[in-house]
Design a protein around this motif. Structure first.
Motif, PDB file in Angstrom:
ATOM      1  N   PHE A 124       0.791  -1.228   0.000  1.00 18.08           N
ATOM      2  CA  PHE A 124       0.000   0.000   0.000  1.00 18.08           C
ATOM      3  C   PHE A 124       0.829   1.287   0.000  1.00 18.08           C
ATOM      4  O   PHE A 124       0.286   2.347  -0.297  1.00 18.08           O
ATOM      5  N   VAL A 125       2.112   1.204   0.341  1.00 21.90           N
ATOM      6  CA  VAL A 125       2.916   2.426   0.420  1.00 21.90           C
ATOM      7  C   VAL A 125       3.963   2.458  -0.682  1.00 21.90           C
ATOM      8  O   VAL A 125       3.914   3.299  -1.587  1.00 21.90           O
ATOM      9  N   SER A 126       4.897   1.544  -0.640  1.00 20.88           N
ATOM     10  CA  SER A 126       6.014   1.563  -1.582  1.00 20.88           C
ATOM     11  C   SER A 126       5.550   1.383  -3.022  1.00 20.88           C
ATOM     12  O   SER A 126       5.889   2.174  -3.903  1.00 20.88           O
ATOM     13  N   GLY A 127       4.781   0.320  -3.276  1.00 20.74           N
ATOM     14  CA  GLY A 127       4.371   0.018  -4.645  1.00 20.74           C
ATOM     15  C   GLY A 127       3.579   1.136  -5.292  1.00 20.74           C
ATOM     16  O   GLY A 127       3.907   1.605  -6.391  1.00 20.74           O
ATOM     17  N   LEU A 128       2.536   1.604  -4.620  1.00 17.58           N
ATOM     18  CA  LEU A 128       1.674   2.646  -5.193  1.00 17.58           C
ATOM     19  C   LEU A 128       2.410   3.971  -5.323  1.00 17.58           C
ATOM     20  O   LEU A 128       2.277   4.673  -6.330  1.00 17.58           O
TER      21      LEU A 128
END
Length: 276
Positions: A124-128
């Motif tokens: 939810f944080v790094s990828g997006l």
């Protein structure tokens, strides 16, 4: 009295400008020392990782590396060993459950929290954040580094959590709550291990081929979207892209499944503790 007068006289002679210069000099000296420590530690860390990278590059040229990573047999062996370990710890034990030591309690909570935190951050944080901030090819290069390490780390952490739990609750597997937890954590571990061994390598291979074709066509630097340009009419590119999306979708579904299993164990742990 003479000593006090001398001190007062010395303080009067010390002008505000002189005091500020001395203060700035002390701060500059402190900052310089701090910078030296920081730069030296950074240099040593860089040299350490350079040595590791050099040794790993030499290892990649060896026959052992080709056998381990260029063939499917080692992956099959690791999978069989993993299933054997789970079966061993699930084998019924007639001994009564014992209270685990504080160390194993700490290790269980630490491995679980690191596992769940890595899942939340990566999903939810790094990828997006990176997908909507970096050019697509740059984002792909980052994911090529993170993906294998992410699933390898998660599989190790989930295995630690599972073994500690089964070692303590082995004699209670007939209970519904314990059985559900054992199954959920086993599914989580096996899913992450299978993704790392069987799905991540072809995903990275498809990504490499696809990026090379896009670079030659002058596309792939768009941010937050996929625009193949003239490659949309290339049958080979379309086939590779479909294969890439298919593998990526399977990995995404597996990641969601492992997060669901982790949440099941999170609820179990939350019902066992009271911090309020």
């Amino acid at each position: 009295m003479c000593v006090r007068n001398n001190v007062k006289t010395s303080i009067r002679k010390l002008s505000p400008n002189t005091f500020m210069k001395n203060l700035n000099f002390n701060q500059s000296e402190h900052e310089e020392n701090f910078t030296d420590i920081l730069s030296e530690s950074t240099r040593l860390t860089k040299e350490f990782f350079y040595v590791l990278d050099e040794q790993y590059s030499k290892f990649q040229e060896s026959p052992v590396y080709k056998i381990l990573f260029k063939t499917a047999q080692p992956a099959h062996l690791i999978t069989i060993l993993a299933i054997t370990v789970i079966a061993f710890f699930m084998f019924p034990n007639e001994h009564k459950p014992h209270e685990p030591s504080k160390f194993f309690n700490f290790l269980h909570v630490m491995s679980f929290s690191m596992h769940f935190g890595a899942q939340i951050w990566m999903t939810f944080v790094s990828g997006l954040s990176l997908y909507f901030a970096l050019p697509r090819h740059n984002f792909g290069q980052v994911q090529k580094v993170l993906f294998p390490k992410y699933f390898l780390l998660n599989s190790i952490l989930s295995l630690i959590t599972l073994i500690i739990y089964l070692n303590h609750h082995n004699a209670e597997l007939f209970k519904r709550e314990v059985f559900v937890q054992a199954v959920a954590m086993s599914v989580c571990f096996m899913t992450e291990l299978i993704i790392r061994l069987y799905f991540t390598p072809p995903l990275l291979a498809f990504m490499t081929i696809k990026n090379e074709m896009e670079k030659k066509a002058g596309v792939g630097m768009e941010v937050g979207k996929h625009d193949p340009g003239q490659l949309a009419k290339c049958p080979r590119y379309v086939q590779i892209h479909k294969s890439f999306r298919k593998v990526h979708m399977r990995i995404a579904m597996g990641n969601v499944l492992t997060m669901a299993c982790t949440v099941i164990h999170l609820i179990h742990i939350a019902n066992k503790i009271s911090v309020l």
